[in-house]
Design a protein around this motif. Structure first.
Motif, PDB file in Angstrom:
ATOM      1  N   ASN A 145       0.858  -1.181   0.000  1.00 36.38           N
ATOM      2  CA  ASN A 145       0.000   0.000   0.000  1.00 36.38           C
ATOM      3  C   ASN A 145       0.894   1.230   0.000  1.00 36.38           C
ATOM      4  O   ASN A 145       1.586   1.509   0.983  1.00 36.38           O
ATOM      5  N   LEU A 146       0.891   1.944  -1.115  1.00 42.19           N
ATOM      6  CA  LEU A 146       1.772   3.096  -1.283  1.00 42.19           C
ATOM      7  C   LEU A 146       0.994   4.385  -1.070  1.00 42.19           C
ATOM      8  O   LEU A 146       0.035   4.671  -1.792  1.00 42.19           O
ATOM      9  N   GLY A 166       6.650   9.492  -0.915  1.00 42.94           N
ATOM     10  CA  GLY A 166       5.872   8.266  -0.815  1.00 42.94           C
ATOM     11  C   GLY A 166       6.420   7.303   0.213  1.00 42.94           C
ATOM     12  O   GLY A 166       7.634   7.232   0.429  1.00 42.94           O
ATOM     13  N   THR A 167       5.510   6.555   0.856  1.00 41.73           N
ATOM     14  CA  THR A 167       5.906   5.486   1.779  1.00 41.73           C
ATOM     15  C   THR A 167       5.007   4.280   1.531  1.00 41.73           C
ATOM     16  O   THR A 167       3.840   4.419   1.146  1.00 41.73           O
ATOM     17  N   THR A 172       8.529  -2.391  -2.113  1.00 40.08           N
ATOM     18  CA  THR A 172       7.899  -2.216  -3.411  1.00 40.08           C
ATOM     19  C   THR A 172       8.854  -1.495  -4.345  1.00 40.08           C
ATOM     20  O   THR A 172      10.055  -1.375  -4.057  1.00 40.08           O
ATOM     21  N   VAL A 173       8.337  -1.014  -5.482  1.00 39.31           N
ATOM     22  CA  VAL A 173       9.151  -0.251  -6.432  1.00 39.31           C
ATOM     23  C   VAL A 173       8.411   1.038  -6.773  1.00 39.31           C
ATOM     24  O   VAL A 173       7.185   1.047  -6.909  1.00 39.31           O
ATOM     25  N   ASP A 334       8.483   1.407   4.848  1.00 38.22           N
ATOM     26  CA  ASP A 334       8.570   2.609   5.692  1.00 38.22           C
ATOM     27  C   ASP A 334       9.688   3.576   5.292  1.00 38.22           C
ATOM     28  O   ASP A 334       9.868   4.613   5.936  1.00 38.22           O
ATOM     29  N   GLU A 335      10.430   3.249   4.236  1.00 36.85           N
ATOM     30  CA  GLU A 335      11.400   4.211   3.704  1.00 36.85           C
ATOM     31  C   GLU A 335      10.626   5.311   2.968  1.00 36.85           C
ATOM     32  O   GLU A 335       9.514   5.088   2.496  1.00 36.85           O
ATOM     33  N   VAL A 336      11.214   6.509   2.860  1.00 36.01           N
ATOM     34  CA  VAL A 336      10.540   7.626   2.192  1.00 36.01           C
ATOM     35  C   VAL A 336      11.111   7.816   0.790  1.00 36.01           C
ATOM     36  O   VAL A 336      12.318   8.025   0.622  1.00 36.01           O
TER      37      VAL A 336
END
Length: 347
Positions: A145-146, A166-167, A172-173, A334-336
């Motif tokens: 879920n982005l 975005g998180t 994901t990509v 959880d990376e931005v």
């Protein structure tokens, strides 16, 4: 400075709103919340005349029927992905096939075809539109879920900044860009073949016949891909280089940027005197010269045709998921994700 809002259309019972940001110089940028599409940019020529310098439509029906991503945000992954699939931590994800056997610009219903939530922010010296959207796990085949934001900011220096944040709740990509087609002649008076482009780029990505990167990074030396000292777009149209020919006699290529946020991209039209300086934190810019623009529709009264506009799509490398030596488009949980590009309109 002010923002003017008005109803643009309705899609599936939802209202599509147009937002026009106007700065103290009279420059205007109109965006709709459907795909965050920039429908119009009114910028001054050398005599101060304000004219539209992007390709766009006045109705939602035209965007839905004819638009090759005019002015839209494209994602979750911009560009082509070979065979519409990639593998992440041993799991293979099958994406929507919407470009022959490949995946292009996020799929059948990418970020360009959804309605975003919008917040308007006004200050004395700048205006901002903050668009937000939740791309759900599995949408178009992508994991996670982005939560994504796209922020368009106009100031009194005639600069438009587009930033993305975005998180995701799982790995994901992400690779997002804006797909505006520029034509600095104003109101589509001419095509873009006489536009002069300068790029701080020493190399570009070689493409296969289906426009997927081969994985090879080629030098621009002694080719029509050398824009370091500036050259006209028509040079690529007239070139016999196989890479120009396979792109439809022009360009549809990612250029590796040698510098960032230092006037690395400049486009200029001598007749109108308009210039566009682009700065970004992204590793590449895709130069697309409208070689696939079709001629069965009109754009505000002007017949669509090849070379009527060009795109300068700042982004990560297309198909990087299938080329480990390319910069990664993987976003950890959880990376931005952060991307920023500034467009300065000059005369």
């Amino acid at each position: 400075m002010k923002v003017v809002q008005q109803k643009f259309a309705e899609v599936d019972g939802q209202v599509v709103t147009a937002y026009t940001m106007i700065n103290d110089n009279g420059m205007e940028i109109t965006t709709i919340d459907y795909g965050c599409i920039i429908t119009k940019i009114l910028a001054p020529d050398k005599n101060g005349n304000l004219e539209n310098i992007v390709l766009g439509f006045d109705t939602i029906e035209e965007y839905q029927q004819y638009s090759p991503f005019f002015g839209a945000i494209v994602g979750r992954h911009a560009g082509r992905i070979a065979n519409a699939e990639f593998t992440l931590d041993g799991t293979t994800y099958q994406l929507a096939k919407n470009n022959n056997n490949n995946h292009l610009h996020g799929g059948l219903k990418g970020f360009d075809k959804v309605i975003w939530d919008t917040k308007v922010k006004e200050a004395s010296d700048l205006l901002s539109l903050e668009f937000s959207y939740v791309s759900k796990d599995g949408e178009e085949g992508y994991p996670g879920n982005l939560h994504i934001k796209a922020i368009y900011t106009l100031n009194n220096q005639n600069e438009l900044q587009i930033s993305y944040e975005g998180t995701s709740d799982q790995k994901t990509v992400v690779n997002i860009t804006n797909h505006s087609y520029f034509n600095l002649s104003g109101n589509l008076k001419t095509d873009i073949l006489e536009h002069k482009l300068t790029l701080k780029s020493d190399c570009f990505l070689e493409l296969r016949e289906d426009l997927i990167p081969t994985g090879e990074i080629l030098s621009v030396d002694e080719t029509a891909f050398d824009f370091r000292s500036g050259r006209k777009i028509k040079d690529g149209v007239e070139s016999t280089n196989h890479q120009n020919v396979l792109a439809g006699k022009g360009y549809d290529h990612p250029f590796v940027l040698a510098e960032n946020q230092n006037q690395e991209i400049t486009l200029y039209d001598e007749v109108s005197g308009r210039g566009l300086v682009i700065e970004t934190n992204q590793p590449a810019v895709v130069l697309y010269t409208g070689t696939q623009l079709e001629d069965h529709f009109s754009i505000r009264g002007v017949q669509s045709r090849k070379y009527l506009g060009l795109c300068l799509e700042t982004q990560g490398f297309p198909d990087s998921l299938n080329h480990p030596h390319f910069p990664s488009a993987v976003l950890e949980k959880d990376e931005v994700y952060q991307s920023v590009t500034t467009y300065k309109f000059i005369k």
